[in-house]
Design a protein around this motif. Structure first.
Motif, PDB file in Angstrom:
ATOM      1  N   ALA A 108       0.846  -1.192   0.000  1.00 40.10           N
ATOM      2  CA  ALA A 108       0.000   0.000   0.000  1.00 40.10           C
ATOM      3  C   ALA A 108       0.879   1.239   0.000  1.00 40.10           C
ATOM      4  O   ALA A 108       2.100   1.141   0.186  1.00 40.10           O
ATOM      5  CB  ALA A 108      -0.905   0.018   1.226  1.00 40.10           C
ATOM      6  N   VAL A 109       0.254   2.367  -0.188  1.00 38.85           N
ATOM      7  CA  VAL A 109       0.920   3.640   0.063  1.00 38.85           C
ATOM      8  C   VAL A 109       0.696   3.965   1.537  1.00 38.85           C
ATOM      9  O   VAL A 109      -0.442   3.947   2.009  1.00 38.85           O
ATOM     10  CB  VAL A 109       0.377   4.760  -0.832  1.00 38.85           C
ATOM     11  CG1 VAL A 109       1.066   6.082  -0.491  1.00 38.85           C
ATOM     12  CG2 VAL A 109       0.586   4.408  -2.304  1.00 38.85           C
ATOM     13  N   TYR A 110       1.768   4.231   2.229  1.00 40.79           N
ATOM     14  CA  TYR A 110       1.700   4.532   3.657  1.00 40.79           C
ATOM     15  C   TYR A 110       1.834   6.037   3.858  1.00 40.79           C
ATOM     16  O   TYR A 110       2.768   6.667   3.350  1.00 40.79           O
ATOM     17  CB  TYR A 110       2.803   3.783   4.416  1.00 40.79           C
ATOM     18  CG  TYR A 110       2.479   2.323   4.586  1.00 40.79           C
ATOM     19  CD1 TYR A 110       2.467   1.458   3.496  1.00 40.79           C
ATOM     20  CD2 TYR A 110       2.168   1.802   5.840  1.00 40.79           C
ATOM     21  CE1 TYR A 110       2.151   0.112   3.650  1.00 40.79           C
ATOM     22  CE2 TYR A 110       1.851   0.463   6.011  1.00 40.79           C
ATOM     23  CZ  TYR A 110       1.843  -0.370   4.905  1.00 40.79           C
ATOM     24  OH  TYR A 110       1.528  -1.708   5.064  1.00 40.79           O
ATOM     25  N   TYR A 111       0.894   6.588   4.596  1.00 38.35           N
ATOM     26  CA  TYR A 111       0.835   8.017   4.831  1.00 38.35           C
ATOM     27  C   TYR A 111       1.090   8.335   6.299  1.00 38.35           C
ATOM     28  O   TYR A 111       0.530   7.703   7.195  1.00 38.35           O
ATOM     29  CB  TYR A 111      -0.539   8.562   4.454  1.00 38.35           C
ATOM     30  CG  TYR A 111      -0.890   8.439   3.000  1.00 38.35           C
ATOM     31  CD1 TYR A 111      -1.567   7.317   2.515  1.00 38.35           C
ATOM     32  CD2 TYR A 111      -0.549   9.442   2.089  1.00 38.35           C
ATOM     33  CE1 TYR A 111      -1.894   7.195   1.178  1.00 38.35           C
ATOM     34  CE2 TYR A 111      -0.872   9.329   0.744  1.00 38.35           C
ATOM     35  CZ  TYR A 111      -1.545   8.207   0.306  1.00 38.35           C
ATOM     36  OH  TYR A 111      -1.871   8.084  -1.026  1.00 38.35           O
ATOM     37  N   CYS A 112       1.881   9.354   6.510  1.00 33.69           N
ATOM     38  CA  CYS A 112       2.105   9.892   7.845  1.00 33.69           C
ATOM     39  C   CYS A 112       1.074  10.983   8.095  1.00 33.69           C
ATOM     40  O   CYS A 112       0.721  11.742   7.173  1.00 33.69           O
ATOM     41  CB  CYS A 112       3.520  10.472   7.908  1.00 33.69           C
ATOM     42  SG  CYS A 112       3.926  11.353   9.416  1.00 33.69           S
ATOM     43  N   THR A 113       0.599  11.061   9.309  1.00 30.97           N
ATOM     44  CA  THR A 113      -0.355  12.096   9.656  1.00 30.97           C
ATOM     45  C   THR A 113      -0.007  12.675  11.027  1.00 30.97           C
ATOM     46  O   THR A 113       0.582  12.003  11.868  1.00 30.97           O
ATOM     47  CB  THR A 113      -1.793  11.547   9.657  1.00 30.97           C
ATOM     48  OG1 THR A 113      -2.704  12.608   9.927  1.00 30.97           O
ATOM     49  CG2 THR A 113      -1.974  10.474  10.710  1.00 30.97           C
ATOM     50  N   ALA A 114      -0.367  13.926  11.209  1.00 34.34           N
ATOM     51  CA  ALA A 114      -0.124  14.591  12.486  1.00 34.34           C
ATOM     52  C   ALA A 114      -1.265  15.552  12.766  1.00 34.34           C
ATOM     53  O   ALA A 114      -1.743  16.251  11.862  1.00 34.34           O
ATOM     54  CB  ALA A 114       1.194  15.347  12.448  1.00 34.34           C
ATOM     55  N   ASP A 115      -1.701  15.585  14.010  1.00 33.04           N
ATOM     56  CA  ASP A 115      -2.675  16.569  14.471  1.00 33.04           C
ATOM     57  C   ASP A 115      -1.899  17.732  15.068  1.00 33.04           C
ATOM     58  O   ASP A 115      -1.088  17.538  15.980  1.00 33.04           O
ATOM     59  CB  ASP A 115      -3.610  15.969  15.508  1.00 33.04           C
ATOM     60  CG  ASP A 115      -4.553  14.944  14.921  1.00 33.04           C
ATOM     61  OD1 ASP A 115      -5.024  14.079  15.671  1.00 33.04           O
ATOM     62  OD2 ASP A 115      -4.814  15.012  13.704  1.00 33.04           O
ATOM     63  N   VAL A 116      -2.136  18.917  14.547  1.00 35.23           N
ATOM     64  CA  VAL A 116      -1.354  20.084  14.943  1.00 35.23           C
ATOM     65  C   VAL A 116      -2.270  21.137  15.538  1.00 35.23           C
ATOM     66  O   VAL A 116      -3.288  21.504  14.934  1.00 35.23           O
ATOM     67  CB  VAL A 116      -0.591  20.660  13.743  1.00 35.23           C
ATOM     68  CG1 VAL A 116       0.233  21.882  14.167  1.00 35.23           C
ATOM     69  CG2 VAL A 116       0.315  19.596  13.133  1.00 35.23           C
ATOM     70  N   ALA A 117      -1.889  21.601  16.728  1.00 35.82           N
ATOM     71  CA  ALA A 117      -2.652  22.636  17.403  1.00 35.82           C
ATOM     72  C   ALA A 117      -2.002  23.990  17.163  1.00 35.82           C
ATOM     73  O   ALA A 117      -0.802  24.159  17.378  1.00 35.82           O
ATOM     74  CB  ALA A 117      -2.721  22.345  18.891  1.00 35.82           C
TER      75      ALA A 117
END
Length: 118
Positions: A90-99
């Motif tokens: 698969a394509v692996y995606y990084c994600t981040a929640d930013v305040a």
């Protein structure tokens, strides 16, 4: 704004190992970070996530084989993939929640291809 850049994808044999890295840069306070993946013809799904305090959560498919970790000083998150399976291609995606102030926004990287095959 935050930029996320993934690295470490490639071809890995079933039963092998691969480590994905994601570097975050920009402004804002990074909270939870995670890895999602999307296989051809399928919906994007969570693989693993980790809080800013280091508490991980895993999808059932990743439990016992994958390990998520982060280095808050470097704004990095990693995914150690041990014994991947062909359905992990698969394509692996990084994600981040930013305040930023009172606003919490999700950011995504461009993705890195992981192919599990002999």
């Amino acid at each position: 704004q935050v930029q996320l850049v993934e690295s470490g994808g490639g071809l890995v044999q079933p039963g092998g190992s691969l480590r994905l890295s994601c570097a975050a840069s920009g402004s804002g306070s990074i909270k939870a970070m995670g890895w999602y993946r999307q296989a051809p013809g399928k919906q994007r799904e969570l693989v693993a996530a980790i809080t800013s305090g280091g508490s991980p959560v895993y999808a059932d498919s990743a439990k016992g084989r994958f390990t998520i970790s982060r280095d808050n000083a470097k704004n990095m998150v990693y995914l150690q993939m041990n014994s991947p399976k062909p359905d992990g291609t698969a394509v692996y995606y990084c994600t981040a929640d930013v305040a930023t102030g009172f606003l919490l926004q999700p950011f995504w990287g461009q993705g890195t291809q992981v192919t599990v095959s002999t």
